[in-house]
Design a protein around this motif. Structure first.
Motif, PDB file in Angstrom:
ATOM      1  N   ALA A  40       0.846  -1.194   0.000  1.00  0.00           N
ATOM      2  CA  ALA A  40       0.000   0.000   0.000  1.00  0.00           C
ATOM      3  C   ALA A  40       0.878   1.240   0.000  1.00  0.00           C
ATOM      4  CB  ALA A  40      -0.912   0.012   1.218  1.00  0.00           C
TER       5      ALA A  40
ATOM      6  N   ASN B  10       0.409   5.152   1.313  1.00  0.00           N
ATOM      7  CA  ASN B  10      -0.470   6.030   2.097  1.00  0.00           C
ATOM      8  C   ASN B  10      -1.812   5.355   2.389  1.00  0.00           C
ATOM      9  OD1 ASN B  10       1.468   8.057   2.149  1.00  0.00           O
ATOM     10  ND2 ASN B  10       0.698   9.006   0.296  1.00  0.00           N
ATOM     11  N   ASN B  11      -1.753   4.094   2.791  1.00  0.00           N
ATOM     12  CA  ASN B  11      -2.926   3.281   3.150  1.00  0.00           C
ATOM     13  C   ASN B  11      -3.842   2.954   1.974  1.00  0.00           C
ATOM     14  OD1 ASN B  11      -2.232   3.015   5.900  1.00  0.00           O
ATOM     15  ND2 ASN B  11      -2.982   5.089   6.262  1.00  0.00           N
ATOM     16  N   THR B  12      -3.408   3.219   0.750  1.00  0.00           N
ATOM     17  CA  THR B  12      -4.160   2.831  -0.440  1.00  0.00           C
ATOM     18  C   THR B  12      -3.535   1.561  -0.999  1.00  0.00           C
ATOM     19  OG1 THR B  12      -4.677   5.138  -0.957  1.00  0.00           O
ATOM     20  CG2 THR B  12      -4.903   3.544  -2.750  1.00  0.00           C
ATOM     21  N   PRO B  13      -4.286   0.457  -1.025  1.00  0.00           N
ATOM     22  CA  PRO B  13      -3.719  -0.810  -1.491  1.00  0.00           C
ATOM     23  C   PRO B  13      -3.238  -0.741  -2.940  1.00  0.00           C
ATOM     24  CG  PRO B  13      -5.822  -1.160  -0.411  1.00  0.00           C
ATOM     25  CD  PRO B  13      -5.669   0.321  -0.595  1.00  0.00           C
TER      26      PRO B  13
ATOM     27  N   GLU C  13      -2.833  -1.933  -6.686  1.00  0.00           N
ATOM     28  CA  GLU C  13      -3.764  -2.633  -7.584  1.00  0.00           C
ATOM     29  C   GLU C  13      -3.258  -4.027  -7.907  1.00  0.00           C
ATOM     30  OE1 GLU C  13      -4.738  -0.345 -11.031  1.00  0.00           O
ATOM     31  OE2 GLU C  13      -5.203   1.439  -9.846  1.00  0.00           O
TER      32      GLU C  13
END
Length: 80
Positions: free
Chosen positions: A62, A64-67, A69
């Protein structure tokens, strides 16, 4: 100086600045689990971040806490 023609070198546009690594070795099974957090300096916008890996399975990633793709591997160049 980086050899820009070397396909085994990581791109210079994403530079690691700090690593935080947690390891949990299991010496009976010869296995090690862990977690790594890398502080990056990204000098040019990119849709891909490459890291060196060898005989490692990444179960999640991830930014910034965005998984991520997708997570892909290049076993020849030992990158993910």
């Amino acid at each position: 100086m980086r050899n820009k023609n070397n396909p085994y070198r990581l791109p210079a546009t994403v530079k690691p600045k700090k690593y935080d690594i947690e390891l949990a070795p299991d010496l009976e099974r010869f296995f090690c689990a862990g977690k790594e957090t890398i502080l990056l300096e990204i000098t040019t916008p990119t849709k891909e971040i490459k890291i060196n890996v060898h005989d490692v399975t990444i179960t999640s990633a991830a930014i910034n806490n965005t998984p991520a793709e997708t997570i892909t591997y290049d076993t020849e160049k030992q990158t993910a």
